[in-house]
Write an enzyme that holds these catalytic residues in place. Structure first.
Site, PDB file in Angstrom:
ATOM      1  CD  GLU A 166       0.288  -0.361  -6.346  1.00 19.77           C
ATOM      2  OE1 GLU A 166       1.609  -0.251  -6.073  1.00 19.77           O
ATOM      3  OE2 GLU A 166       0.449   0.655  -5.289  1.00 19.77           O
ATOM      4  CD  GLU A 271      -4.148  -0.098  -0.753  1.00 22.07           C
ATOM      5  OE1 GLU A 271      -2.979  -0.025  -0.222  1.00 22.07           O
ATOM      6  OE2 GLU A 271      -4.063  -0.953  -1.727  1.00 22.07           O
TER       7      GLU A 271
HETATM    8  C1  GLA Z   1       0.108  -0.536  -1.988  1.00 26.63           C
HETATM    9  C2  GLA Z   1      -0.433  -1.883  -1.451  1.00 26.63           C
HETATM   10  C3  GLA Z   1      -1.071  -2.019  -0.184  1.00 26.63           C
HETATM   11  C4  GLA Z   1      -0.028  -1.958   0.807  1.00 26.63           C
HETATM   12  C5  GLA Z   1       0.512  -0.324   0.693  1.00 26.63           C
HETATM   13  C6  GLA Z   1       1.468   0.049   1.271  1.00 26.63           C
HETATM   14  O1  GLA Z   1      -1.122   0.511  -1.896  1.00 26.63           O
HETATM   15  O2  GLA Z   1      -1.815  -2.244  -2.398  1.00 26.63           O
HETATM   16  O3  GLA Z   1      -0.866  -3.659   0.247  1.00 26.63           O
HETATM   17  O4  GLA Z   1       1.472  -2.381   0.856  1.00 26.63           O
HETATM   18  O5  GLA Z   1       0.932  -0.361  -0.521  1.00 26.63           O
HETATM   19  O6  GLA Z   1       2.329   0.044   2.157  1.00 26.63           O
END
Ligand code: GLA
Length: 377
Positions: A166, A271
């Protein structure tokens, strides 16, 4: 080529409801895949983020699902900086060691998540012993030490690392994180260099969310091209895909993977989950809006209409992923059952974002994802 998968969605649901597939021998019957990892074995790895209870053998509901359905795992929290390196001179490897042992025992492809991030990173990381901001060299040293220690410990065992998480804003510019402010733009390439030094054979990923937003996507593409031009070892881009029922659209997801695929590295969906609460206003049925107006969201059960919308959503998403199976190497869900999801409690609501319900039973969305794999490609 059509696969030999013929079991209908309904049949699967009924079988699961009867508990027939929920035993330890939960595997393929002859030529018919009954698990996600088998159904997608010619397409991409199928993974799941797991928590401490699960890799410590303390979750009798989740563990059989993990073992039966998935061939790759990601640790939900224990390799984040605040967990694995809570104090300057202390690493906490007990939990990550158990994670790695669990994965190896079950023959899974292990992901490491995540090395350099602005979140879930203690404040001391960016400060000296007196609480003053570190300078560039000191922070680079600290980053190098962290990455070499953590990646080095699991060298050859954790196969792929989310190196930087991120780093971008939604407008495509670099996030003003302490990493950027103290080190400068090259903190990203340095992180990749340190990880590559620590384990030259590990796959290294850049991971981010909302890449369906065009400006952000263009930002990430420019970033990766810059790294590639400098000869930095980067093997995949992770698209988190924490999505909602209606957005981003399937077309946007499709266009994103197409664009990312042109970078010549793999794309991973890292994710995946579907927030059913975020856009309930888009669904028209009365029971949906009535339930959603309550502050608790769908507290007791998911209304049929939302269940159906979720099922349809998963079908369209996997349709897109399968279309891009040449470039996608992994699809990972962010949690095993609905009860495990980080989305519960957001906006004070109960959520239902995954393929398995709170009892560990497959939802209709599971059947539709299985069915998608059988479609003519
Ligand atoms: C982000 C992070 C994850 C997790 C998600 C949801 O996407 O990369 O590790 O913490 O948020 O909490």
């Amino acid at each position: 080529m059509k696969k030999c998968f013929t079991t209908s969605a309904n049949t699967l649901t009924v079988l699961f409801a009867m508990g027939i597939l929920m035993n330890s021998a939960w595997s393929s019957r002859g030529q018919t895949p009954v698990t996600l990892k088998e159904a997608y074995k010619n397409d991409f790895l199928i993974g799941v983020a797991i928590n401490q209870k699960q890799f410590s053998d303390e979750d009798p509901r989740g563990i059989p699902i993990i073992k039966a359905q998935f061939n790759t795992i990601t640790p939900e929290n224990v390799l984040k900086w605040e967990s694995v390196h809570p104090e300057p001179d202390r690493f906490a490897f007990d939990a990550p060691d158990r994670y790695v042992e669990f994965g190896e025992k079950n023959g899974m492809y292990l992901i490491g998540h995540t090395l350099v991030w602005h979140s879930q990173t203690p404040r001391w990381v960016f400060q000296d012993a007196d609480g003053k901001p570190l300078d560039r060299d000191a922070l680079l040293n600290r980053m190098s030490n962290h990455i070499h220690t953590v990646v080095g410990r699991y060298k050859g065992r954790i196969k792929g690392w989310d190196v930087v998480n991120e780093a971008l804003n939604d407008n495509g510019s670099l996030r003003q994180s302490p990493w950027l402010k103290i080190i400068g733009e090259d903190y990203i390439e340095k992180a990749f260099q340190f990880a590559h030094e620590a384990d030259p054979d590990a796959a290294l990923h850049y991971n981010d969310y909302s890449l369906e937003i065009e400006a952000k996507r263009n930002g990430v593409i420019a970033l990766i091209k810059k790294l590639q031009a400098k000869g930095i070892h980067i093997t995949a881009i992770g698209s988190q895909d924490h999505v909602r029922l209606a957005s981003p659209t399937a077309e946007q997801v499709d266009a994103t993977i197409t664009d990312l695929g042109k970078l010549g590295i793999k794309v991973m969906i890292t994710e995946l989950d579907v927030d059913v609460n975020a856009e309930t206003q888009l669904l028209s049925t009365a029971d949906v809006s009535a339930a959603a107006q309550n502050s608790g969201g769908y507290t007791n059960r998911l209304p049929d209409s939302v269940q159906q919308a979720l099922t349809k959503r998963y079908a369209e998403l996997f349709g897109v992923f399968l279309k891009h199976r040449d470039v996608i190497s992994r699809v990972t869900f962010w949690g095993v059952t609905d009860g495990d999801s980080w989305l519960n409690g957001r906006r004070g609501r109960v959520n239902y974002p995954l393929l398995f319900d709170r009892e560990g039973q497959p939802k209709p969305a599971f059947a539709t994802v299985m069915q998608a794999a059988s479609v003519e490609k």
